[in-house]
Design a protein around this motif. Structure first.
Motif, mmCIF file in Angstrom:
data_model
loop_
_atom_site.group_PDB
_atom_site.id
_atom_site.type_symbol
_atom_site.label_atom_id
_atom_site.label_comp_id
_atom_site.label_asym_id
_atom_site.label_seq_id
_atom_site.Cartn_x
_atom_site.Cartn_y
_atom_site.Cartn_z
ATOM 1 N N VAL A 308 0.837 -1.202 0.000
ATOM 2 C CA VAL A 308 0.000 0.000 0.000
ATOM 3 C C VAL A 308 0.874 1.254 0.000
ATOM 4 C CG1 VAL A 308 -1.732 1.296 1.304
ATOM 5 C CG2 VAL A 308 -1.896 -1.197 1.161
ATOM 6 N N GLY A 309 1.939 1.233 0.817
ATOM 7 C CA GLY A 309 2.805 2.394 0.935
ATOM 8 C C GLY A 309 3.512 2.760 -0.350
ATOM 9 N N SER A 310 3.797 1.743 -1.205
ATOM 10 C CA SER A 310 4.498 2.028 -2.451
ATOM 11 C C SER A 310 3.671 2.935 -3.363
ATOM 12 C CB SER A 310 4.842 0.722 -3.170
ATOM 13 O OG SER A 310 3.672 0.022 -3.552
ATOM 14 N N PHE A 311 2.339 2.891 -3.211
ATOM 15 C CA PHE A 311 1.481 3.769 -4.010
ATOM 16 C C PHE A 311 1.419 5.188 -3.428
ATOM 17 C CE2 PHE A 311 -0.143 -0.477 -4.968
ATOM 18 C CZ PHE A 311 -0.166 -0.450 -6.354
ATOM 19 N N LEU A 312 1.834 5.341 -2.155
ATOM 20 C CA LEU A 312 1.772 6.649 -1.505
ATOM 21 C C LEU A 312 3.076 7.424 -1.611
ATOM 22 C CD1 LEU A 312 -0.049 5.592 1.802
ATOM 23 C CD2 LEU A 312 -1.076 6.520 -0.279
ATOM 24 N N VAL A 313 4.177 6.715 -1.925
ATOM 25 C CA VAL A 313 5.489 7.362 -1.916
ATOM 26 C C VAL A 313 5.570 8.480 -2.948
ATOM 27 C CG1 VAL A 313 7.945 7.013 -2.349
ATOM 28 C CG2 VAL A 313 6.694 5.374 -0.957
ATOM 29 N N VAL A 387 12.827 5.534 -3.193
ATOM 30 C CA VAL A 387 13.276 6.927 -3.261
ATOM 31 C C VAL A 387 14.764 7.062 -3.598
ATOM 32 C CG1 VAL A 387 13.559 9.067 -1.947
ATOM 33 C CG2 VAL A 387 11.412 7.794 -1.813
ATOM 34 N N PRO A 388 15.688 6.292 -2.975
ATOM 35 C CA PRO A 388 17.097 6.458 -3.360
ATOM 36 C C PRO A 388 17.338 6.228 -4.850
ATOM 37 C CG PRO A 388 16.936 5.218 -1.319
ATOM 38 C CD PRO A 388 15.544 5.355 -1.846
ATOM 39 N N PHE A 389 16.641 5.261 -5.437
ATOM 40 C CA PHE A 389 16.816 4.982 -6.859
ATOM 41 C C PHE A 389 16.233 6.110 -7.716
ATOM 42 C CE2 PHE A 389 16.710 0.949 -4.617
ATOM 43 C CZ PHE A 389 17.847 0.326 -5.109
ATOM 44 N N GLY A 470 9.559 9.440 -11.378
ATOM 45 C CA GLY A 470 8.660 8.428 -10.838
ATOM 46 C C GLY A 470 9.418 7.393 -10.026
ATOM 47 N N VAL A 471 8.682 6.630 -9.206
ATOM 48 C CA VAL A 471 9.293 5.606 -8.370
ATOM 49 C C VAL A 471 8.451 4.347 -8.445
ATOM 50 C CG1 VAL A 471 10.261 7.258 -6.739
ATOM 51 C CG2 VAL A 471 8.009 6.326 -6.283
ATOM 52 N N GLY A 472 9.010 3.286 -7.922
ATOM 53 C CA GLY A 472 8.290 2.021 -7.829
ATOM 54 C C GLY A 472 8.867 1.194 -6.723
#
Length: 475
Positions: A308-313, A387-389, A470-472
């Motif tokens: 769930v958190g990955s969609f909020l980052v 986030v680091p990536f 963007g992130v994932g």
């Protein structure tokens, strides 16, 4: 889909194998050294396999031969791990029944460690080509969509793997798994890993059939170019974009604060929360097994929050900037690691049972709070995996390219702290003779330091810069 199959076994590996190898005779101090294979595999196997898959000219395509070979190797390693007690028994370990003998079984332990190393190298051999295959096939949908699909399958694999590891019923569902060398806890591990083999083979088959690759045609000089790129990773430190050295430093500190928990989370539940001992009395061994399964359930909650958190980052980074989100996650880890030390002392105060007691276990409130910590760490873990990536990609894009080289250097900054923790966590805990608490307390201090340094030193990317990258999530 094959990423989900690999992650299923990886989740079992994280949740069950550190505690289990201690039942075979490996000490708590030595068990951390077993995890050296992870960073070594990430440092050596993924870049090499990635380069060879780039220039592979098989009729199956560039990526699928490596995926097939890696998955079959994973299956072999998993079977060796699951049957390590039986293999050790056949090779001459004690002939006493496992319900009576609780001493060291060194042949089984060596078999286990050998299978563990093969498993980690094989995992890395599959994940690199699988990610590359997603990028190859992303087409007009773009790499962000491909990464989201990949991360979703990894989350599914995590959830299934931790669910499988948290149940204690495999030996009841399949009683033939229990032998003279393999009692209930061992039979549960064996059943969970055999289920992982089946799921991995199904996932691999679906991926191989549906992922249509076009075989690579011969291109003169391609191999030399790729080899040069691999060497460029180690030469590129002097050409990093402005702000990248700070990103590397904060990334290393962040992983240094995380890896003790990743390494010993279920062991902590078994020892400090449930007061078990893998080498103690039968009551202590049972308590340790219950704690490990409870820790696996905590990791299941963690995986759900991570998903769930990955969609909020991304929305949070666009609103608050990546620097603030990253720093915030480090302070959350600091609080969580402090909480584990408090929970350990609280659990000791609430402890009921004794060495000869038929039941040893935790206070219900202590267990509930421990599980809450597991779940709450899901969000900062989503930040850790993304986030680091994304910051690295954004800095490289602002420089005009070089994302591949920057990401390669970033991977080195992740590998080094893992090696440090694998070498030092066990001896550090032994100095204080306090189980896992000293490593967690040190992790809290490092997380606080990385948060403070990140607040003042991380590059201040604009929200628009980050939005274009963007992130994932993913592991």
């Amino acid at each position: 889909m094959v990423a989900g199959g690999v992650q299923y076994g990886w989740a079992l590996q994280l949740s069950l194998l550190t505690p289990y190898v201690q039942t075979l005779g490996l000490s708590h101090t030595m068990s951390s050294l077993m995890w050296l294979c992870g960073p070594l595999a990430g440092f050596i196997v993924q870049p090499c396999v990635g380069l060879y898959s780039d220039k592979c000219r098989s009729n199956l395509g560039r990526r699928r031969p490596f995926i097939i070979a890696g998955c079959l190797l994973i299956c072999v390693a998993v079977v060796i791990i699951g049957f390590s007690s039986d293999i050790g028994y056949a090779l001459g370990d004690t002939k006493e029944d496992c319900s009576v003998y609780h001493g060291a079984r060194w042949k089984a332990a060596l078999t286990f460690v050998g299978g563990f190393w093969v498993l980690d190298f094989a995992n890395n051999a599959v994940q690199g080509p699988a990610r590359a295959l997603m990028a190859d096939l992303s087409g007009r949908f773009g790499c962000n969509a491909a990464n989201a699909i990949f991360a979703t399958w990894m989350a599914i694999g995590n959830i299934l793997g931790y669910s499988s590891g948290s149940t204690g019923e495999w030996h009841n569902w399949f009683p033939f798994l229990r032998t003279r060398a393999c009692c209930d806890a061992c039979a549960n591990l064996k059943g969970a890993f055999l289920a992982a083999v089946i799921f991995l083979l199904i996932s691999m088959t679906v991926t191989i059939i549906l992922a249509k690759e076009v075989p690579l045609r011969s291109t003169p000089g391609k191999g030399e170019d790729q080899a040069a790129k691999f060497l460029d990773i180690f030469k590129s430190m002097k050409n990093l974009p402005p702000g990248m050295p700070t990103v590397l430093l904060i990334t290393s500190l962040t992983w240094l604060s995380w890896f003790p928990f990743i390494l010993f989370d279920t062991d902590w539940m078994g020892r400090e929360v449930f007061h078990g001992d893998p080498k103690g009395t039968q009551a202590q061994i049972d308590a340790f097994d219950r704690g490990v399964r409870s820790g696996a359930f905590g990791l299941l909650l963690n995986a759900i929050v991570l998903c769930v958190g990955s969609f909020l980052v991304t929305p949070l980074c666009q609103k608050l900037t990546p620097r603030i989100v990253w720093v915030m996650s480090n302070f959350m880890v600091c609080v969580a690691m402090i909480a584990t030390t408090i929970i350990s002392e609280w659990s000791l105060d609430k402890y009921h049972g004794g060495r000869d007691s038929p039941f040893i276990g935790p206070d219900g409130n202590v267990k509930a709070v421990a599980l809450f910590v597991f779940a709450a760490l899901g969000f900062p873990m989503a930040v850790l995996f993304s986030v680091p990536f994304a910051v690295t990609a954004s800095l490289a894009a602002n420089q005009g390219g070089g994302q591949g080289l920057c990401t390669g250097v970033l991977n080195i900054s992740i590998v080094i702290p893992q090696i440090v923790v694998a070498l030092g966590a066990g001896p550090w805990d032994k100095v204080f003779d306090k189980g896992n608490t000293p490593a967690f307390a040190l992790a809290a201090a490092i997380a606080f330091l990385s948060g403070v340094l990140g607040l003042f030193m991380l590059p201040k990317l604009s929200k628009s810069d980050f939005k274009s990258v963007g992130v994932g999530g993913g592991h």
